[in-house]
Enzyme design. Structure first.
Site, PDB file in Angstrom:
ATOM      1  CG  ASP A   9      -1.895  -0.959   1.272  1.00 25.53           C
ATOM      2  OD1 ASP A   9      -2.503  -1.442  -0.127  1.00 25.53           O
ATOM      3  OD2 ASP A   9      -2.334  -1.670   2.281  1.00 25.53           O
ATOM      4  CD  GLU A  16      -2.905   3.348   1.963  1.00 29.07           C
ATOM      5  OE1 GLU A  16      -3.103   2.269   2.801  1.00 29.07           O
ATOM      6  OE2 GLU A  16      -1.896   3.897   1.664  1.00 29.07           O
ATOM      7  CB  THR A  95       1.852  -5.335   2.977  1.00 18.43           C
ATOM      8  OG1 THR A  95       0.922  -4.477   2.978  1.00 18.43           O
ATOM      9  CG2 THR A  95       1.489  -6.713   2.475  1.00 18.43           C
ATOM     10  N   GLY A  96       1.989  -4.535   5.850  1.00 19.95           N
ATOM     11  CA  GLY A  96       0.922  -4.450   6.935  1.00 19.95           C
ATOM     12  C   GLY A  96      -0.438  -4.927   6.429  1.00 19.95           C
ATOM     13  CE  LYS A 141       5.928  -3.380   5.819  1.00 16.70           C
ATOM     14  NZ  LYS A 141       5.585  -2.484   4.710  1.00 16.70           N
ATOM     15  CG  ASP A 168       7.424   0.743   4.229  1.00 18.78           C
ATOM     16  OD1 ASP A 168       6.819  -0.621   4.384  1.00 18.78           O
ATOM     17  OD2 ASP A 168       6.689   1.529   3.591  1.00 18.78           O
TER      18      ASP A 168
END
Length: 215
Positions: A9, A16, A95-96, A141, A168
């Site tokens: 995203d 999103e 990715t979250g 991450k 990130d």
């Protein structure tokens, strides 16, 4: 071989996922506000994720699937993924966001990646429970990047991370090459390079001899 890890995203996708899900039950604006605060490092990512998931409590499976079906890759993202894989690199998405949305976006473009590390929204009785689970709720991450690099026997200095938001930052800080894709102000100082399009990212990777110039 290099290991190239993308956020999803805001990076590979301009969708999103949480906002798309929120549009199904009129909580998109509230979700977008929480997302923006998290990406600017104004609250913890785990806290923001749980808060946003709670707003989705009761959303039925059909509506959730419709929202995931609207997730799209940015223009040029699929081509760049294919170029990286054709060059022999391992392409990962950390990715979250949610695995189902990532899968739907990749399927729509007919492209694959080698690894997806993502979260999930549990369901009960055909509806979202308002909770969230997965490796990147409290996990970070950098841990995901280090673990995958170790599994592949790729030194960290041969890893590339591409992201935009505060969650990130951990992987951008440990990667061999850190690329900010339209990064938030809190993220920019951690980036070796900043880009604003997939075509520009491709040129940067050509400059680092990661992919060959397009003919």
């Amino acid at each position: 071989m290099r290991l190239v890890a993308f956020d999803f995203d805001g990076t590979l996708s301009d969708s999103e996922m949480m906002v798309l899900l929120g549009e199904q039950i009129d909580v998109a604006d509230r979700i977008a506000d929480i997302t923006e605060r998290a990406m600017n490092d104004e609250l913890s990512y785990a806290e923001s994720l749980r808060e946003r998931a709670s707003l989705l409590d009761g959303l039925d499976a059909e509506a959730a699937e419709e929202a995931f079906g609207d997730v799209r890759l940015r223009p040029g993202a699929a081509d760049l993924i294919e170029r990286l894989r054709d060059a022999g690199h391992h392409v990962a998405i950390f990715t979250g966001g949610f695995e189902r949305g990532v899968e739907r976006a990749l399927d729509h473009e007919g492209v694959e990646v080698d690894t997806i590390v993502a979260n999930r929204l549990p369901m009960a009785g055909g509806r979202l429970t308002g909770t969230v689970g997965g490796p990147l709720v409290t996990g970070t991450k950098d841990e995901a990047l280090e673990s995958l690099a170790d599994d592949l026997a790729v030194p960290l200095d041969r890893t590339i991370a591409v992201g935009d938001g505060a969650n990130d930052l951990p992987m951008l800080e440990v990667a061999g090459l850190s690329v900010g894709y339209l990064p938030k102000d809190a993220v920019r100082p951690a980036c070796d390079v900043v880009v604003a399009s997939m075509s520009r990212l491709g040129k940067v990777l050509e400059g680092y001899n990661v992919v060959k110039p397009e003919e």
